[in-house]
Design a protein around this motif. Structure first.
Motif, PDB file in Angstrom:
ATOM      1  N   TRP A  29      -6.605   3.125   7.396  1.00  0.00           N
ATOM      2  CA  TRP A  29      -5.861   3.803   7.532  1.00  0.00           C
ATOM      3  C   TRP A  29      -5.196   4.432   6.282  1.00  0.00           C
ATOM      4  O   TRP A  29      -5.487   6.041   6.726  1.00  0.00           O
ATOM      5  CB  TRP A  29      -4.026   3.106   8.115  1.00  0.00           C
ATOM      6  CG  TRP A  29      -3.728   2.644   9.766  1.00  0.00           C
ATOM      7  CD1 TRP A  29      -5.171   2.837  10.249  1.00  0.00           C
ATOM      8  CD2 TRP A  29      -3.033   2.364   9.927  1.00  0.00           C
ATOM      9  NE1 TRP A  29      -4.448   2.867  11.689  1.00  0.00           N
ATOM     10  CE2 TRP A  29      -3.125   1.793  11.184  1.00  0.00           C
ATOM     11  CE3 TRP A  29      -2.335   0.859   9.749  1.00  0.00           C
ATOM     12  CZ2 TRP A  29      -2.674   1.159  11.795  1.00  0.00           C
ATOM     13  CZ3 TRP A  29      -1.372   0.282  10.442  1.00  0.00           C
ATOM     14  CH2 TRP A  29      -1.620   0.676  11.472  1.00  0.00           C
ATOM     15  N   SER A  30      -5.256   4.655   5.070  1.00  0.00           N
ATOM     16  CA  SER A  30      -4.701   4.709   3.899  1.00  0.00           C
ATOM     17  C   SER A  30      -5.919   5.677   3.546  1.00  0.00           C
ATOM     18  O   SER A  30      -6.222   6.714   2.849  1.00  0.00           O
ATOM     19  CB  SER A  30      -5.058   3.600   3.165  1.00  0.00           C
ATOM     20  OG  SER A  30      -6.163   3.213   2.172  1.00  0.00           O
ATOM     21  N   SER A  31      -7.904   5.802   3.973  1.00  0.00           N
ATOM     22  CA  SER A  31      -8.817   7.006   3.704  1.00  0.00           C
ATOM     23  C   SER A  31      -8.367   7.493   4.373  1.00  0.00           C
ATOM     24  O   SER A  31      -8.902   8.348   4.310  1.00  0.00           O
ATOM     25  CB  SER A  31      -9.964   5.901   3.806  1.00  0.00           C
ATOM     26  OG  SER A  31     -10.280   5.043   4.669  1.00  0.00           O
ATOM     27  N   SER A  57      -6.217  -0.700   5.045  1.00  0.00           N
ATOM     28  CA  SER A  57      -7.416   0.059   4.272  1.00  0.00           C
ATOM     29  C   SER A  57      -8.535   0.923   4.443  1.00  0.00           C
ATOM     30  O   SER A  57      -8.292   2.852   3.993  1.00  0.00           O
ATOM     31  CB  SER A  57      -8.486  -0.887   3.645  1.00  0.00           C
ATOM     32  OG  SER A  57      -9.656  -0.305   2.958  1.00  0.00           O
ATOM     33  N   SER A 101       0.444   4.435   0.175  1.00  0.00           N
ATOM     34  CA  SER A 101       0.121   5.212   1.967  1.00  0.00           C
ATOM     35  C   SER A 101       0.054   4.894   3.117  1.00  0.00           C
ATOM     36  O   SER A 101       0.706   6.152   3.635  1.00  0.00           O
ATOM     37  CB  SER A 101      -1.177   6.007   1.750  1.00  0.00           C
ATOM     38  OG  SER A 101      -2.553   4.662   1.468  1.00  0.00           O
ATOM     39  N   ALA A 120      -7.178   2.361  -1.833  1.00  0.00           N
ATOM     40  CA  ALA A 120      -6.546   2.885  -1.022  1.00  0.00           C
ATOM     41  C   ALA A 120      -5.575   1.994  -2.506  1.00  0.00           C
ATOM     42  O   ALA A 120      -5.861   0.927  -2.640  1.00  0.00           O
ATOM     43  CB  ALA A 120      -5.916   1.754   0.325  1.00  0.00           C
ATOM     44  N   SER A 121      -4.661   3.198  -2.344  1.00  0.00           N
ATOM     45  CA  SER A 121      -3.701   2.723  -3.285  1.00  0.00           C
ATOM     46  C   SER A 121      -2.672   1.671  -3.504  1.00  0.00           C
ATOM     47  O   SER A 121      -2.423   1.595  -2.199  1.00  0.00           O
ATOM     48  CB  SER A 121      -2.929   4.014  -4.202  1.00  0.00           C
ATOM     49  OG  SER A 121      -3.816   4.467  -5.135  1.00  0.00           O
ATOM     50  N   TYR A 122      -2.298   0.951  -4.029  1.00  0.00           N
ATOM     51  CA  TYR A 122      -1.377  -0.802  -3.525  1.00  0.00           C
ATOM     52  C   TYR A 122      -0.972  -0.702  -4.967  1.00  0.00           C
ATOM     53  O   TYR A 122      -1.462  -0.404  -6.667  1.00  0.00           O
ATOM     54  CB  TYR A 122      -1.983  -1.772  -3.248  1.00  0.00           C
ATOM     55  CG  TYR A 122      -2.555  -2.233  -4.494  1.00  0.00           C
ATOM     56  CD1 TYR A 122      -2.185  -2.749  -4.848  1.00  0.00           C
ATOM     57  CD2 TYR A 122      -4.097  -2.394  -4.043  1.00  0.00           C
ATOM     58  CE1 TYR A 122      -3.077  -4.148  -5.473  1.00  0.00           C
ATOM     59  CE2 TYR A 122      -4.859  -3.266  -4.895  1.00  0.00           C
ATOM     60  CZ  TYR A 122      -4.407  -3.736  -5.906  1.00  0.00           C
ATOM     61  OH  TYR A 122      -5.165  -4.498  -6.222  1.00  0.00           O
ATOM     62  N   PHE A 160       0.950  -1.500  -0.237  1.00  0.00           N
ATOM     63  CA  PHE A 160       0.269   0.354  -0.144  1.00  0.00           C
ATOM     64  C   PHE A 160       1.134   1.359   0.006  1.00  0.00           C
ATOM     65  O   PHE A 160       1.512   1.006   1.056  1.00  0.00           O
ATOM     66  CB  PHE A 160      -1.082   0.135   1.454  1.00  0.00           C
ATOM     67  CG  PHE A 160      -2.191  -1.168   1.618  1.00  0.00           C
ATOM     68  CD1 PHE A 160      -2.917  -0.916   0.150  1.00  0.00           C
ATOM     69  CD2 PHE A 160      -2.327  -2.468   1.731  1.00  0.00           C
ATOM     70  CE1 PHE A 160      -4.499  -1.526   0.225  1.00  0.00           C
ATOM     71  CE2 PHE A 160      -3.093  -3.454   2.183  1.00  0.00           C
ATOM     72  CZ  PHE A 160      -4.328  -2.572   0.650  1.00  0.00           C
ATOM     73  N   SER A 162      -6.294   0.146  -7.104  1.00  0.00           N
ATOM     74  CA  SER A 162      -6.540   0.472  -5.569  1.00  0.00           C
ATOM     75  C   SER A 162      -7.855  -0.864  -4.972  1.00  0.00           C
ATOM     76  O   SER A 162      -8.723  -1.631  -6.026  1.00  0.00           O
ATOM     77  CB  SER A 162      -7.409   2.357  -5.394  1.00  0.00           C
ATOM     78  OG  SER A 162      -8.108   2.358  -6.416  1.00  0.00           O
TER      79      SER A 162
END
Length: 135
Positions: free
Chosen positions: A129-131, A127, A57, A86-88, A55, A82
């Motif tokens: 955390w990234s959002s 997911s 981010s 969340a981008s990965y 991930f 994503s």
């Protein structure tokens, strides 16, 4: 004649086995540790690979990994996508010698048994955390 036929079959089988590539296989790995590891014999057009999803981010999260045999057309590639916002990034790296894809990708001792609940919880947490939102 029977001995010649058995010898010929043995010769063909040994040539086939010598040409086969044996790779470490890890269907699901979390932060560099394989949850269930085995070995896999590749087909003629395959190489050993290590795939890693990270991930972008969350710099402190090492991501998920898979290993095994992969068609050579998918080797040494990187793609971005994503999930739930969340981008990965997924990187697939290949090699062509027996067991050249080590199961332990973190440098720490391998953990063979980790519950699926823990793996899914880590994915959900990553997911969230990234959002930037909390449940």
């Amino acid at each position: 004649m029977k001995a010649l036929l058995v010898g010929l079959i043995g010769l063909i089988a040994s040539i086939y086995l010598v040409d086969s590539l044996t790779c470490n296989k890890c269907s699901v790995g979390l932060v560099g540790f394989c949850i269930s590891q085995t070995e896999e014999t590749c087909a003629g057009n395959q190489s050993c690979y290590t795939g890693k999803a990270v991930f972008t981010s969350i710099s402190s999260f090492n991501g998920f990994n898979t290993q095994g045999c992969l068609d050579t057309s998918g080797c040494n590639t990187t793609s971005t996508s994503s999930i739930l916002g969340a981008s990965y990034t997924v990187t697939q790296t290949c090699c062509d010698t027996d067991k050249c894809n080590p199961i332990d990708t973190s440098g720490a001792p391998p953990v063979t048994y980790v519950s699926a609940t823990m793996a899914l919880s880590a994915a959900l947490l990553a997911s969230v955390w990234s959002s930037g939102s909390m449940i």
